[in-house]
Design an enzyme around this catalytic site. Structure first.
Site, short mmCIF file in Angstrom:
data_model
loop_
_atom_site.label_atom_id
_atom_site.label_comp_id
_atom_site.label_asym_id
_atom_site.label_seq_id
_atom_site.Cartn_x
_atom_site.Cartn_y
_atom_site.Cartn_z
N HIS A 14 52.67 23.95 33.39
CA HIS A 14 51.68 24.28 34.43
C HIS A 14 51.97 23.50 35.70
CE1 HIS A 14 47.58 25.82 35.60
NE2 HIS A 14 47.91 25.03 36.60
N HIS A 30 52.41 23.90 40.38
CA HIS A 30 52.25 24.69 41.61
C HIS A 30 53.35 24.30 42.59
CE1 HIS A 30 48.25 26.41 40.72
NE2 HIS A 30 48.19 25.36 39.91
N GLN A 58 45.09 32.83 43.92
CA GLN A 58 44.34 31.59 44.14
C GLN A 58 42.92 31.83 44.66
OE1 GLN A 58 45.29 27.69 44.36
NE2 GLN A 58 43.14 28.19 43.98
N HIS A 88 44.22 30.26 35.09
CA HIS A 88 43.40 29.08 35.36
C HIS A 88 42.02 29.46 34.83
CE1 HIS A 88 46.63 27.95 38.02
NE2 HIS A 88 46.04 26.81 38.31
N GLU A 121 38.10 25.95 34.95
CA GLU A 121 38.37 24.63 35.55
C GLU A 121 37.12 24.22 36.29
OE1 GLU A 121 41.66 24.45 38.26
OE2 GLU A 121 41.71 22.27 38.24
N ASP A 155 50.71 20.11 36.70
CA ASP A 155 49.83 20.80 37.67
C ASP A 155 50.19 20.50 39.12
OD1 ASP A 155 47.88 22.50 38.57
OD2 ASP A 155 46.18 21.34 37.85
ZN LIG Z 1 46.90 24.86 38.40
#
Ligand SMILES: [Zn+2]
Length: 411
Positions: free
Chosen positions: A55, A57, A150, A208, A211, A307
């Protein structure tokens, strides 16, 4: 034989030499005497499968402070900051930062990364940039890309079409962010849409998911149910799952077997979960990390992800998956020896399994492995030592000399 790694120790404590030829592991035996083009002395050192980050970005990494730092430290301010940055950055900028990160990660022994890529950038620069990066690093690093809306599958205008456009362009995995949709109902519908799209195209799913510190954020339940309905078992992951930290125990007792039945993997991200969650608490402050030992005990596949590294959500991070596992085992209270060994697997073998990679220290597998300056996985977690050698597809791609400290304290 191209490379012989001599005198090493495997994670189970057994002594092993590893022979490599043609990019493949050709032997793993206590003592190999055949000649090799290159011999790597690993006497007493841990030989391990490579680190895998399930995971990340990569479109946002190494952008810390642009356009400014995240003052509240929250997920939501991070998303807002990223929204500004993605209007400003060029494709060349994204590619340069991503390649810089890939080099740092490879130096740390990370040979596969699943990166979410924001597809809600209307000009599509992020997707084009990361497709280029995937191509440029492919001989050394497996970069798996997730089409990640996103700003919301439904909440962002045109996001669903952008997800499809990204998949058409060659992005590998279907993403989503149900807890960021406008309503719980819209979130559930987005989970269904993501799973149906993956089923129709034969792809994997990584959302995702939940979260949030809100115990009523239960999209993981929908994700598991949709996985079963569509026959996606073994191809779906829920990232973060932090709301589970705050859920009622009675409900979790029903939820855990459902996740296991669906073979949905969990990918918590300890460094990020411990800093983004609990921000609205006074005291006691919740940790936010999902229920890692309980998920594992229920039979769920769990991997730890990195992440973020120096981006709108997190000012630190180094690409070192041992740092990730170190934080994870602390926050999840996994300090028993077998739990620490499990934490090591959660940044090596388990994420490789989730991503469908053929890594592993076995004859016939790809010759991708690392040699660490530590004798076993627990010492590796304690010391986070030098990666003495990183071998990818039969080629040494990084070496690190251990740091030496000369002590003259006089006692
Ligand atoms: Zn993430």
């Amino acid at each position: 034989m191209d490379i012989l790694v001599k005198g090493g120790v495997l994670a189970d404590g057994s002594r092993a030499d590893v022979a490599i030829a043609g990019g493949i592991i050709t032997a793993v035996e206590p003592r190999i005497t055949a000649q090799a083009g290159e011999v790597i002395d690993a006497t007493g050192k841990l030989i391990s499968a490579p680190f895998v980050d399930a995971h990340f970005h990569m479109d946002a990494t190494l952008s810390y402070g642009r356009p400014r730092v995240n003052a509240s430290g929250t997920l939501l301010e991070g998303i807002a900051l990223w929204g500004e940055l993605k209007q400003q950055q060029t494709r060349e900028d994204i590619v340069a930062r991503a390649l810089d990160y890939c080099r740092q990660a490879v130096g740390q022994g990370v040979l596969a990364i699943r990166s979410h890529v924001d597809v809600t950038d209307p000009n599509f620069r992020t997707v084009e940039a990361l497709l280029e990066v995937r191509q440029r690093v492919r001989d050394v690093l497996d970069l798996q890309l997730v089409a990640f809306p996103q700003d919301g599958w439904y909440r962002a205008p045109g996001a669903e079409a952008q997800v499809i456009r990204a998949l058409d362009a060659g992005v590998d995995v279907v993403g989503g962010i149900p807890h960021f949709e406008r309503t719980m109902a819209a979130g559930a519908t987005s989970v269904r849409a993501a799973c149906e799209l993956a089923a129709a195209r034969g792809l994997r799913v990584d959302l995702h998911c939940d979260e949030s510190d809100d115990p009523h954020s239960r999209h993981i339940e929908t994700l598991a149910a949709e996985t079963i309905r569509l026959g996606l078992q073994g191809r779906v992951a829920g990232s973060h799952l932090t709301s589970m930290h705050s859920m009622d125990n009675y409900y979790v007792a029903k939820l855990l077997p459902l996740i296991a039945e669906a073979q949905v993997a969990a990918i918590p991200n300890p460094l990020i979960n411990i800093t983004l969650q609990g921000r609205m608490d006074s005291y006691p402050k919740r940790r936010g990390l999902t229920r890692v030992p309980e998920l594992r005990a229920a039979g769920v596949t769990v991997a730890f992800g990195q992440d973020c590294v120096r981006d709108p959500w997190y000012p630190l991070g180094s690409g070192d998956m041992l740092e990730v596992a170190h934080m994870g085992l602390h926050v999840a209270l996994m300090t028993a020896p077998d739990q620490m060994r499990a934490a090591y697997q959660m940044v090596t073998d388990t994420p490789a399994q989730i991503m469908g990679l053929d890594f592993g220290l076995e004859v016939g597998k790809r010759a991708s492995l690392i040699v660490l300056d530590a004798p076993d996985p627990i010492e590796a977690l304690r010391l986070r030592p030098a990666r003495l050698a990183v071998i990818s597809n039969g080629r040494v791609v990084a070496r690190t000399e251990p740091a030496r400290c000369a002590i003259s304290a006089g006692f």
